[in-house]
Design a protein around this motif. Structure first.
Motif, short mmCIF file in Angstrom:
data_model
loop_
_atom_site.label_atom_id
_atom_site.label_comp_id
_atom_site.label_asym_id
_atom_site.label_seq_id
_atom_site.Cartn_x
_atom_site.Cartn_y
_atom_site.Cartn_z
N GLN A 24 -0.16 24.93 47.95
CA GLN A 24 0.16 23.57 47.64
C GLN A 24 1.42 23.28 48.33
N SER A 202 2.00 31.66 46.53
CA SER A 202 1.95 30.08 44.72
C SER A 202 2.61 30.34 43.74
N TRP A 205 6.08 28.83 43.17
CA TRP A 205 5.84 27.63 43.71
C TRP A 205 6.98 27.07 42.35
N THR A 227 4.30 26.55 49.72
CA THR A 227 2.58 28.23 49.41
C THR A 227 1.75 28.21 49.77
#
Length: 428
Positions: A24, A202, A205, A227
């Motif tokens: 991400q 992740s 986040w 991430t």
């Protein structure tokens, strides 16, 4: 510092995506433009929850190194302050709190380990080492609530996945407030070093976006977050564990041989992905390995390349060669070629027995005294049936006595019973 055969990419961000390292990002287009056009300061946090980092930390460590190779400035943040609290992200229960002295001791160990991977003396882009205890240890509660807490609503904090997962089972205010501490880290690293990018797994986040929000509110600047994927194994077992134990970067906790064995035993379904994640081999080199591996999986060429690159990266070429030698000696039965250090590595955790002068040297008696067998009768049967090996040599005489030449490096004798049961005699 070993780096392997990495080739510089004209589009660094695209290479990260091609390696599967981007899960991400916030404002991907703006981040990619900035990374490709100018040097960026970025950070990853490492909370000291033990006296060593483990291979679960290896991906973010290597990400910092990848950025440094492209001329960006990595900041390794040791969580001497946040380590006193504990990150609730994707944890099922509250962490046990540690004392300040223990956290400080562990923080120093982590600093020492990070310096093996990230260059703090690089002429163009020297890495920065920071410890958030430097600012979290001195800020007052009133100041923290006024300067940081005022920027976040309870609704905003409750919306974070790391918090929502814990609401039903319970989360303390201590861990609930962790995202504010991490957000404050981002603010302080911006103020002290001009840091604009935070990396993490992740599961980070929610914490990362809180930091970006604090930067926007307090400094009116755009921060970025990136991430990496949480690593999963094809067989469903947890990455970074072997026989239930963590695989540590500290050679005293996980020997280089054990470390090598973890990587050489990588599942066929995971090995190419791990080559992209954990090595500095170019994507072109990895593609060539993949083609050779696909044509002949039994050659295990991909696992051998992975084990070589990562073991050399973490422990150095000498320890890699040593691990290969141990593996070959165990497979071939040529145990007499092993040095004392190699025996200690290769047989770590194997049942051992210290022989004193009172024990004598008769093998049959030693088999019983060390509890390799349950009785003299069983020892005789095993010897006569050819089930006992001394340093790889089959012994069938019930009257056999250990000789000086049976003491490898003058310290050890390796006993094997049957095909796979090893025991280690050491001499007082």
């Amino acid at each position: 510092m070993y780096l392997g055969g990495m080739n510089m990419s004209s589009d660094f961000f695209q290479e990260l995506k091609d390696r599967g390292l981007v899960f991400q990002t916030t404002d991907e287009a703006a981040l990619e433009k900035q990374l490709n056009e100018e040097s960026v300061k970025l950070y990853v946090g490492f909370d000291p929850t033990a006296d060593s980092l483990h291979i679960g930390h290896l991906l973010p460590i290597l990400m910092l190194r990848r950025f440094q190779l492209q001329g960006h400035v990595p900041i390794a943040l040791v969580g001497g302050g946040t380590g006193m609290i504990g990150d609730p992200s994707f944890k099922d229960q509250e962490r046990q709190l540690n004392t300040l002295s223990i956290v400080q001791e562990w923080s120093q160990s982590i600093k020492d380990q990070l310096s093996r991977f990230i260059d703090f003396d690089d002429e163009k882009a020297p890495a920065v080492l920071a410890n958030n205890y430097d600012w979290l240890g001195s800020i007052s509660l009133i100041d923290f609530l006024r300067d940081v807490g005022k920027n976040f609503t309870i609704n905003y904090m409750m919306s974070k996945e790391s918090v929502k997962r814990r609401i039903e089972s319970g989360i303390s205010y201590t861990e609930f407030a962790y995202q504010l501490l991490q957000a404050y880290d981002f603010l302080k690293l911006y103020e002290n070093h001009g840091c604009l990018l935070q990396l993490g797994g992740s599961d980070q986040w929610g914490n990362i976006t809180s930091g970006i929000e604090l930067l926007r509110r307090e400094k009116e600047v755009q921060g970025f977050g990136l991430t990496m994927p949480l690593i999963t194994k094809a067989d469903g077992t947890k990455f970074g564990k072997t026989e239930g134990n963590a695989v540590w970067l500290d050679p005293e906790k996980t020997t280089p041989y054990e470390f090598y064995q973890f990587w050489i035993n990588t599942d066929d379904r995971d090995v190419i992905k791990f080559l992209k994640y954990f090595t500095f081999l170019s994507l072109t080199e990895i593609t060539a390995i993949e083609q050779e591996f696909t044509a002949a999986p039994e050659s295990r060429v991909a696992q051998k390349a992975l084990a070589k690159e990562v073991t050399t990266l973490v422990h150095g070429e000498e320890k890699y060669r040593q691990a290969v030698h141990i593996s070959q000696a165990l497979f071939s039965g040529e145990l007499k070629t092993l040095s004392s250090e190699e025996i200690s590595q290769g047989f770590k955790g194997v049942p051992s027995y210290e022989i004193t002068t009172e024990d004598g040297s008769q093998l049959l008696d030693l088999l019983v005294a060390s509890k390799i067998v349950s009785s003299r009768r069983q020892a005789r049967e095993d010897l006569q049936n050819g089930a006992i090996y001394v340093n790889g040599d089959r012994i069938q005489s019930v009257d056999y006595e250990l000789r000086e030449e049976d003491k490898l490096s003058g310290k050890h004798t390796i006993i094997r019973r049957g095909k796979k049961k090893y025991f280690l005699f050491t001499f007082a």
